[in-house]
Design a protein around this motif. Structure first.
Motif, short mmCIF file in Angstrom:
data_model
loop_
_atom_site.label_atom_id
_atom_site.label_comp_id
_atom_site.label_asym_id
_atom_site.label_seq_id
_atom_site.Cartn_x
_atom_site.Cartn_y
_atom_site.Cartn_z
N PHE A 170 0.84 -1.20 0.00
CA PHE A 170 0.00 0.00 0.00
C PHE A 170 0.87 1.25 0.00
O PHE A 170 0.58 2.23 -0.69
N ALA A 171 1.95 1.21 0.75
CA ALA A 171 2.86 2.35 0.83
C ALA A 171 3.45 2.68 -0.54
O ALA A 171 3.62 3.86 -0.89
N GLU A 172 3.73 1.67 -1.32
CA GLU A 172 4.31 1.90 -2.65
C GLU A 172 3.32 2.63 -3.56
O GLU A 172 3.72 3.52 -4.33
N TYR A 173 2.06 2.25 -3.48
CA TYR A 173 1.04 2.95 -4.29
C TYR A 173 0.88 4.40 -3.84
O TYR A 173 0.80 5.31 -4.67
N ILE A 174 0.82 4.61 -2.54
CA ILE A 174 0.63 5.96 -2.03
C ILE A 174 1.83 6.84 -2.36
O ILE A 174 1.68 8.04 -2.65
N HIS A 175 3.00 6.26 -2.36
CA HIS A 175 4.21 6.99 -2.74
C HIS A 175 4.06 7.55 -4.16
O HIS A 175 4.39 8.72 -4.42
N ILE A 176 3.54 6.75 -5.06
CA ILE A 176 3.31 7.21 -6.44
C ILE A 176 2.26 8.30 -6.48
O ILE A 176 2.41 9.32 -7.17
N LEU A 177 1.18 8.12 -5.73
CA LEU A 177 0.11 9.13 -5.72
C LEU A 177 0.63 10.47 -5.22
O LEU A 177 0.25 11.53 -5.75
N ARG A 178 1.47 10.45 -4.19
CA ARG A 178 2.01 11.69 -3.65
C ARG A 178 2.82 12.45 -4.71
O ARG A 178 2.73 13.66 -4.85
N HIS A 179 3.63 11.70 -5.44
CA HIS A 179 4.43 12.34 -6.49
C HIS A 179 3.54 12.85 -7.63
O HIS A 179 3.78 13.94 -8.18
N LEU A 180 2.54 12.07 -7.99
CA LEU A 180 1.62 12.52 -9.04
C LEU A 180 0.92 13.81 -8.61
O LEU A 180 0.73 14.72 -9.42
N ARG A 181 0.52 13.85 -7.35
CA ARG A 181 -0.15 15.06 -6.85
C ARG A 181 0.76 16.28 -6.96
O ARG A 181 0.35 17.33 -7.44
N GLU A 182 2.00 16.13 -6.55
CA GLU A 182 2.92 17.27 -6.59
C GLU A 182 3.19 17.72 -8.02
O GLU A 182 3.18 18.92 -8.32
N GLU A 183 3.41 16.77 -8.91
CA GLU A 183 3.75 17.12 -10.29
C GLU A 183 2.57 17.72 -11.05
O GLU A 183 2.77 18.48 -12.01
N THR A 184 1.34 17.39 -10.64
CA THR A 184 0.16 17.92 -11.34
C THR A 184 -0.35 19.21 -10.72
O THR A 184 -0.92 20.06 -11.41
N ARG A 185 -0.19 19.36 -9.41
CA ARG A 185 -0.67 20.58 -8.75
C ARG A 185 0.29 21.74 -8.92
O ARG A 185 -0.12 22.89 -9.03
N THR A 186 1.60 21.45 -8.91
CA THR A 186 2.61 22.50 -9.08
C THR A 186 3.59 22.05 -10.16
O THR A 186 4.71 21.62 -9.88
#
Length: 311
Positions: free
Chosen positions: A142-158
Motif C-alpha cells: 500500500f505504501a508503494e502505491y501511495i508513494h506514487i500518488l504523492r508524487h503525481l499530486r505534486e507534479e500535477t498541482r505545481t
C-alpha cells in the motif's frame, strides 16, 4: 505510530494534504488529465457519481460499499477499487470515517501514453475475481502505491519543467504494478487497424460531444459506412455507439450541474442536445433522478460534509 507510507516520502515530510469531500473535487475529476485527492467522509448519506474519468480509490481507513453497474464492491483499509470511466456508481459508507486516496485519469489522455495504451483494460471496473486481488494489501504494498500518488499530486498541482514526462512515467509504473497484481495478460497480437479506428472514434466523441454527432458524420470523418461503425464500435468498445454518445453527454451535464446554476434548457444545448426532452429522458434513464434533483442533492451533500485538515 507513523504510517509506513509517511516514512517513504522522498523529503521525509508529509505534504500538506487537504482532506475534502468527494464533491469538492468533482470538477477537477472531469477536467484534469490526472487528479489526486486525499479525502475523508463521516456522513451516512449515499454518494452517487458518473464521470468521464477512470477512478481508482485507495482505502486508508473505514469502509464503504460501492454499487457499480448493479454489483456491490466493498473497499476497506488497504484495498484498491478500480471504477471504469462513465460507470454509474453509488457509494454507501459502512464504517466511518472513510478515508481514501483517489486518482482520476481521463481515458483520452491515457491513450496518448504508448506504454500504457495497450493495458487500458486494466482500468475497467474489475470483475469480482479481479477485485479480490486488490484487497488487503500489505503495509509495504500500500505504501508503494501511495508513494506514487504523492508524487503525481505534486507534479500535477505545481507543474515544473518535465512534469508531463514525469507524470507519464509514474502512470506507467502504476499500470505495471496493477498489471502484476491483477495477473493481467494482454494479447500478444498487435491491435488491428479496425480496433484503432474505433478507439479514434471514441476519442473523437469524448472531445466533441457538444457538436452534432451521428453515424453519417462519423462515416465521413473516418471513411467507414455508418452501419460498419455501429457494428464494430460495439464489438471493439463493448457499448452501443449511441449509448456511448449519450453517456458522455450526461457525464458532462453532471459536471455543469455541480459547478453552475445553468438552466436545464441551456444545459441540454451545452452538452449537445437540440431537444431538451431528449436530454431529460436520457438523464433520467442513466442517473435515475432528474437534473434539478441531482443538483439539489449534490449541494445538500456538500453542505453536510465538513472539510478537515484544510491548509
Amino acid at each position: 505510530m507513523e504510517k509506513m507510507y509517511e516514512q517513504m516520502e522522498y523529503d521525509d515530510k508529509r505534504p500538506k494534504e487537504a482532506y475534502t469531500a468527494d464533491g469538492a473535487a468533482f470538477i477537477e475529476m472531469n477536467e484534469e488529465n490526472v487528479y489526486v485527492t486525499h479525502s475523508s467522509d463521516s456522513g451516512q448519506g449515499i454518494i452517487y457519481h458518473r464521470h468521464n474519468s477512470i477512478e481508482l480509490l485507495f482505502g486508508e481507513e473505514g469502509e464503504a460499499e460501492y454499487k457499480i453497474n448493479g454489483e456491490i464492491y466493498t473497499i476497506g483499509k488497504h484495498d484498491i477499487l478500480i471504477i471504469g470511466a462513465m460507470d454509474f456508481h453509488f457509494a454507501k459508507l459502512t464504517k466511518v470515517p472513510f478515508n481514501r486516496y483517489g486518482l482520476t485519469m481521463l481515458p483520452v489522455y491515457m491513450r496518448t501514453i504508448p506504454a500504457v495504451n495497450e493495458y487500458l483494460d486494466i482500468y475497467k471496473t474489475q470483475d469480482f475475481e479481479g477485485s479480490r486481488l486488490l484487497k488487503g494489501l500489505s503495509d509495504k504494498e500500500f505504501a508503494e502505491y501511495i508513494h506514487i500518488l504523492r508524487h503525481l499530486r505534486e507534479e500535477t498541482r505545481t507543474p515544473k519543467k518535465d512534469s508531463a514526462e514525469i507524470v507519464s512515467a509514474y502512470i506507467h509504473i502504476l499500470t505495471l504494478m496493477l498489471k502484476r497484481k491483477l495477473h493481467f495478460q494482454n494479447s500478444e497480437t498487435v491491435r488491428s487497424p479496425l480496433h484503432q479506428t474505433m478507439q479514434q472514434i471514441k476519442s473523437y466523441i469524448d472531445l466533441n460531444y457538444k457538436d452534432e454527432i451521428n453515424l453519417e458524420k462519423l462515416g465521413e470523418l473516418f471513411y467507414f459506412q455508418p452501419g460498419t461503425i455501429s457494428k464494430y464500435f460495439k464489438m471493439e468498445c463493448g457499448i452501443n455507439i449511441k449509448k456511448y454518445i449519450n453517456t458522455v453527454r450526461v457525464s458532462n451535464a453532471l459536471r455543469l450541474l455541480e459547478k453552475s446554476d445553468i438552466s436545464i434548457e441551456a444545459l441540454a444545448m451545452e452538452v449537445g442536445y437540440t431537444n431538451v426532452n431528449t436530454f431529460l429522458r436520457q438523464f433520467n434513464e442513466m442517473m435515475q433522478i432528474s437534473p434539478l434533483q441531482y443538483r439539489k442533492k449534490h449541494r445538500a451533500y456538500l453542505k453536510k460534509h465538513r472539510i478537515i485538515d484544510q491548509y
